[in-house]
Design a protein around this motif. Sequence first.
Motif, PDB file in Angstrom:
ATOM      1  N   VAL A 142      -6.857  11.777   2.810  1.00 35.30           N
ATOM      2  CA  VAL A 142      -7.867  10.742   2.644  1.00 35.30           C
ATOM      3  C   VAL A 142      -7.380   9.852   1.512  1.00 35.30           C
ATOM      4  O   VAL A 142      -6.932  10.345   0.476  1.00 35.30           O
ATOM      5  CB  VAL A 142      -9.238  11.360   2.312  1.00 35.30           C
ATOM      6  CG1 VAL A 142     -10.258  10.278   2.003  1.00 35.30           C
ATOM      7  CG2 VAL A 142      -9.693  12.241   3.466  1.00 35.30           C
ATOM      8  N   VAL A 143      -7.444   8.538   1.734  1.00 45.51           N
ATOM      9  CA  VAL A 143      -6.925   7.596   0.753  1.00 45.51           C
ATOM     10  C   VAL A 143      -8.018   6.606   0.363  1.00 45.51           C
ATOM     11  O   VAL A 143      -8.554   5.896   1.211  1.00 45.51           O
ATOM     12  CB  VAL A 143      -5.695   6.833   1.298  1.00 45.51           C
ATOM     13  CG1 VAL A 143      -5.154   5.860   0.258  1.00 45.51           C
ATOM     14  CG2 VAL A 143      -4.610   7.810   1.745  1.00 45.51           C
TER      15      VAL A 143
ATOM     16  N   PHE B  55      -8.001   7.178   6.518  1.00 47.57           N
ATOM     17  CA  PHE B  55      -7.583   8.535   6.866  1.00 47.57           C
ATOM     18  C   PHE B  55      -6.146   8.457   7.363  1.00 47.57           C
ATOM     19  O   PHE B  55      -5.815   7.579   8.168  1.00 47.57           O
ATOM     20  CB  PHE B  55      -8.507   9.043   7.980  1.00 47.57           C
ATOM     21  CG  PHE B  55      -8.172  10.404   8.517  1.00 47.57           C
ATOM     22  CD1 PHE B  55      -8.712  11.533   7.942  1.00 47.57           C
ATOM     23  CD2 PHE B  55      -7.348  10.546   9.624  1.00 47.57           C
ATOM     24  CE1 PHE B  55      -8.434  12.796   8.463  1.00 47.57           C
ATOM     25  CE2 PHE B  55      -7.062  11.792  10.147  1.00 47.57           C
ATOM     26  CZ  PHE B  55      -7.605  12.923   9.560  1.00 47.57           C
ATOM     27  N   LEU B  56      -5.298   9.351   6.883  1.00 46.29           N
ATOM     28  CA  LEU B  56      -3.898   9.400   7.322  1.00 46.29           C
ATOM     29  C   LEU B  56      -3.617  10.714   8.028  1.00 46.29           C
ATOM     30  O   LEU B  56      -4.021  11.784   7.560  1.00 46.29           O
ATOM     31  CB  LEU B  56      -2.931   9.299   6.138  1.00 46.29           C
ATOM     32  CG  LEU B  56      -2.953   8.058   5.272  1.00 46.29           C
ATOM     33  CD1 LEU B  56      -1.857   8.156   4.217  1.00 46.29           C
ATOM     34  CD2 LEU B  56      -2.792   6.806   6.084  1.00 46.29           C
TER      35      LEU B  56
ATOM     36  N   SER C 198      -1.962  -9.715 -10.804  1.00 42.71           N
ATOM     37  CA  SER C 198      -1.972  -8.271 -11.076  1.00 42.71           C
ATOM     38  C   SER C 198      -3.382  -7.678 -11.054  1.00 42.71           C
ATOM     39  O   SER C 198      -3.552  -6.492 -10.757  1.00 42.71           O
ATOM     40  CB  SER C 198      -1.276  -7.961 -12.395  1.00 42.71           C
ATOM     41  OG  SER C 198      -1.952  -8.605 -13.460  1.00 42.71           O
ATOM     42  N   ASP C 199      -4.415  -8.475 -11.326  1.00 40.24           N
ATOM     43  CA  ASP C 199      -5.798  -7.983 -11.273  1.00 40.24           C
ATOM     44  C   ASP C 199      -6.192  -7.501  -9.877  1.00 40.24           C
ATOM     45  O   ASP C 199      -7.167  -6.762  -9.725  1.00 40.24           O
ATOM     46  CB  ASP C 199      -6.774  -9.085 -11.676  1.00 40.24           C
ATOM     47  CG  ASP C 199      -6.737  -9.387 -13.165  1.00 40.24           C
ATOM     48  OD1 ASP C 199      -6.156  -8.586 -13.920  1.00 40.24           O
ATOM     49  OD2 ASP C 199      -7.297 -10.418 -13.560  1.00 40.24           O
ATOM     50  N   TYR C 200      -5.461  -7.953  -8.865  1.00 42.33           N
ATOM     51  CA  TYR C 200      -5.797  -7.613  -7.480  1.00 42.33           C
ATOM     52  C   TYR C 200      -4.848  -6.575  -6.869  1.00 42.33           C
ATOM     53  O   TYR C 200      -4.964  -6.265  -5.692  1.00 42.33           O
ATOM     54  CB  TYR C 200      -5.815  -8.874  -6.612  1.00 42.33           C
ATOM     55  CG  TYR C 200      -6.918  -9.817  -6.996  1.00 42.33           C
ATOM     56  CD1 TYR C 200      -8.208  -9.631  -6.510  1.00 42.33           C
ATOM     57  CD2 TYR C 200      -6.688 -10.876  -7.857  1.00 42.33           C
ATOM     58  CE1 TYR C 200      -9.240 -10.486  -6.866  1.00 42.33           C
ATOM     59  CE2 TYR C 200      -7.717 -11.741  -8.227  1.00 42.33           C
ATOM     60  CZ  TYR C 200      -8.981 -11.530  -7.727  1.00 42.33           C
ATOM     61  OH  TYR C 200     -10.004 -12.378  -8.081  1.00 42.33           O
ATOM     62  N   PHE C 201      -3.918  -6.047  -7.654  1.00 42.99           N
ATOM     63  CA  PHE C 201      -3.022  -5.021  -7.122  1.00 42.99           C
ATOM     64  C   PHE C 201      -3.859  -3.845  -6.636  1.00 42.99           C
ATOM     65  O   PHE C 201      -4.826  -3.438  -7.280  1.00 42.99           O
ATOM     66  CB  PHE C 201      -2.037  -4.542  -8.176  1.00 42.99           C
ATOM     67  CG  PHE C 201      -0.929  -5.513  -8.491  1.00 42.99           C
ATOM     68  CD1 PHE C 201      -0.866  -6.780  -7.943  1.00 42.99           C
ATOM     69  CD2 PHE C 201       0.080  -5.138  -9.354  1.00 42.99           C
ATOM     70  CE1 PHE C 201       0.156  -7.658  -8.238  1.00 42.99           C
ATOM     71  CE2 PHE C 201       1.118  -6.006  -9.664  1.00 42.99           C
ATOM     72  CZ  PHE C 201       1.149  -7.263  -9.099  1.00 42.99           C
ATOM     73  N   ARG C 202      -3.465  -3.289  -5.498  1.00 40.84           N
ATOM     74  CA  ARG C 202      -4.162  -2.153  -4.922  1.00 40.84           C
ATOM     75  C   ARG C 202      -3.544  -0.850  -5.425  1.00 40.84           C
ATOM     76  O   ARG C 202      -2.339  -0.725  -5.517  1.00 40.84           O
ATOM     77  CB  ARG C 202      -4.075  -2.181  -3.391  1.00 40.84           C
ATOM     78  CG  ARG C 202      -4.955  -3.194  -2.684  1.00 40.84           C
ATOM     79  CD  ARG C 202      -4.590  -4.659  -2.868  1.00 40.84           C
ATOM     80  NE  ARG C 202      -3.193  -5.000  -2.733  1.00 40.84           N
ATOM     81  CZ  ARG C 202      -2.630  -5.526  -1.642  1.00 40.84           C
ATOM     82  NH1 ARG C 202      -3.360  -5.771  -0.594  1.00 40.84           N
ATOM     83  NH2 ARG C 202      -1.351  -5.840  -1.629  1.00 40.84           N
ATOM     84  N   PHE C 203      -4.394   0.119  -5.710  1.00 39.90           N
ATOM     85  CA  PHE C 203      -3.950   1.460  -6.065  1.00 39.90           C
ATOM     86  C   PHE C 203      -4.564   2.423  -5.067  1.00 39.90           C
ATOM     87  O   PHE C 203      -5.626   2.154  -4.493  1.00 39.90           O
ATOM     88  CB  PHE C 203      -4.329   1.813  -7.502  1.00 39.90           C
ATOM     89  CG  PHE C 203      -3.533   1.012  -8.496  1.00 39.90           C
ATOM     90  CD1 PHE C 203      -2.307   1.469  -8.942  1.00 39.90           C
ATOM     91  CD2 PHE C 203      -3.994  -0.212  -8.947  1.00 39.90           C
ATOM     92  CE1 PHE C 203      -1.544   0.714  -9.821  1.00 39.90           C
ATOM     93  CE2 PHE C 203      -3.250  -0.977  -9.830  1.00 39.90           C
ATOM     94  CZ  PHE C 203      -2.027  -0.515 -10.271  1.00 39.90           C
ATOM     95  N   PHE C 204      -3.896   3.549  -4.866  1.00 38.70           N
ATOM     96  CA  PHE C 204      -4.221   4.464  -3.780  1.00 38.70           C
ATOM     97  C   PHE C 204      -4.416   5.874  -4.323  1.00 38.70           C
ATOM     98  O   PHE C 204      -3.474   6.471  -4.828  1.00 38.70           O
ATOM     99  CB  PHE C 204      -3.083   4.456  -2.752  1.00 38.70           C
ATOM    100  CG  PHE C 204      -2.787   3.082  -2.230  1.00 38.70           C
ATOM    101  CD1 PHE C 204      -3.316   2.662  -1.021  1.00 38.70           C
ATOM    102  CD2 PHE C 204      -1.993   2.196  -2.954  1.00 38.70           C
ATOM    103  CE1 PHE C 204      -3.061   1.386  -0.540  1.00 38.70           C
ATOM    104  CE2 PHE C 204      -1.738   0.916  -2.481  1.00 38.70           C
ATOM    105  CZ  PHE C 204      -2.278   0.511  -1.270  1.00 38.70           C
ATOM    106  N   ARG C 205      -5.625   6.389  -4.208  1.00 41.07           N
ATOM    107  CA  ARG C 205      -5.885   7.780  -4.580  1.00 41.07           C
ATOM    108  C   ARG C 205      -5.734   8.599  -3.304  1.00 41.07           C
ATOM    109  O   ARG C 205      -6.561   8.518  -2.402  1.00 41.07           O
ATOM    110  CB  ARG C 205      -7.279   7.959  -5.183  1.00 41.07           C
ATOM    111  CG  ARG C 205      -7.551   9.419  -5.576  1.00 41.07           C
ATOM    112  CD  ARG C 205      -8.853   9.586  -6.323  1.00 41.07           C
ATOM    113  NE  ARG C 205      -8.863   8.891  -7.596  1.00 41.07           N
ATOM    114  CZ  ARG C 205      -8.285   9.341  -8.712  1.00 41.07           C
ATOM    115  NH1 ARG C 205      -7.647  10.501  -8.712  1.00 41.07           N
ATOM    116  NH2 ARG C 205      -8.355   8.644  -9.812  1.00 41.07           N
ATOM    117  N   VAL C 206      -4.668   9.385  -3.234  1.00 42.48           N
ATOM    118  CA  VAL C 206      -4.354  10.186  -2.053  1.00 42.48           C
ATOM    119  C   VAL C 206      -4.837  11.614  -2.302  1.00 42.48           C
ATOM    120  O   VAL C 206      -4.413  12.265  -3.262  1.00 42.48           O
ATOM    121  CB  VAL C 206      -2.832  10.172  -1.762  1.00 42.48           C
ATOM    122  CG1 VAL C 206      -2.513  11.023  -0.541  1.00 42.48           C
ATOM    123  CG2 VAL C 206      -2.332   8.735  -1.595  1.00 42.48           C
ATOM    124  N   VAL C 207      -5.744  12.059  -1.437  1.00 41.31           N
ATOM    125  CA  VAL C 207      -6.348  13.383  -1.580  1.00 41.31           C
ATOM    126  C   VAL C 207      -6.108  14.156  -0.287  1.00 41.31           C
ATOM    127  O   VAL C 207      -6.409  13.648   0.798  1.00 41.31           O
ATOM    128  CB  VAL C 207      -7.872  13.259  -1.833  1.00 41.31           C
ATOM    129  CG1 VAL C 207      -8.512  14.626  -2.009  1.00 41.31           C
ATOM    130  CG2 VAL C 207      -8.157  12.358  -3.026  1.00 41.31           C
TER     131      VAL C 207
END
Length: 189
Positions: free
Chosen positions: A35-36, A68-69, A108-117
């Motif tokens: 899950v991301v 979902f991956l 840079s304020d709009y860069f996406r970050f990914f929490r991969v669980v």
Amino acid sequence: MERFATFSKQNEENVFKLCEDVTRRYPGEIQNCSVVFVSNARRKVPLWKQRAGKDEDKLVIWDYHVIFLYHPEPQRCLVYDLDSDLPFPTYVHKYITETFRTDHILKSDYFRFFRVVPAKEFLNDFSSDRRHMKRPDGTWIKPPPSYSPITNSNNPHNLEDFIQMDPAKGPGEVLSLTQFVQRFYKPAT
């Protein structure tokens, strides 16, 4: 396992129900699922090819987004995004190229970050009493799903732990767009 059922209108709850569906129908495959959560410190993440988008590129600025991956092998990763205008599911390379594009075109304020669980961890730990779906006066912003909120005995609401992108806090691992691509897109050699 190319198609899964769809459920509520809440993105994180849809993904939770998808994880439950995989566990019920394909129990050995949940280990190949993640899950991301996509967000950033400003809670402004641009994603293209979203159904809610109004322009030609279908651009939406979400506060956070959840996908979902399914990644059973290094050269095969499918993305299930219930809000995407792309096919359901979509191979990760196509999804990344069309949905995230590149950070080079963004401030840079709009860069996406990914929490991969890992999906199994998400199923065990996620909890939402749906407080984020209510206005300050307690009325619903949109009608909630018909089933009960997803809560666990440890915490009635921990959605914020998943949305915030501080790598030192919360479940899973936080990745930049480049790290996310490197982790989930493995071209055939």
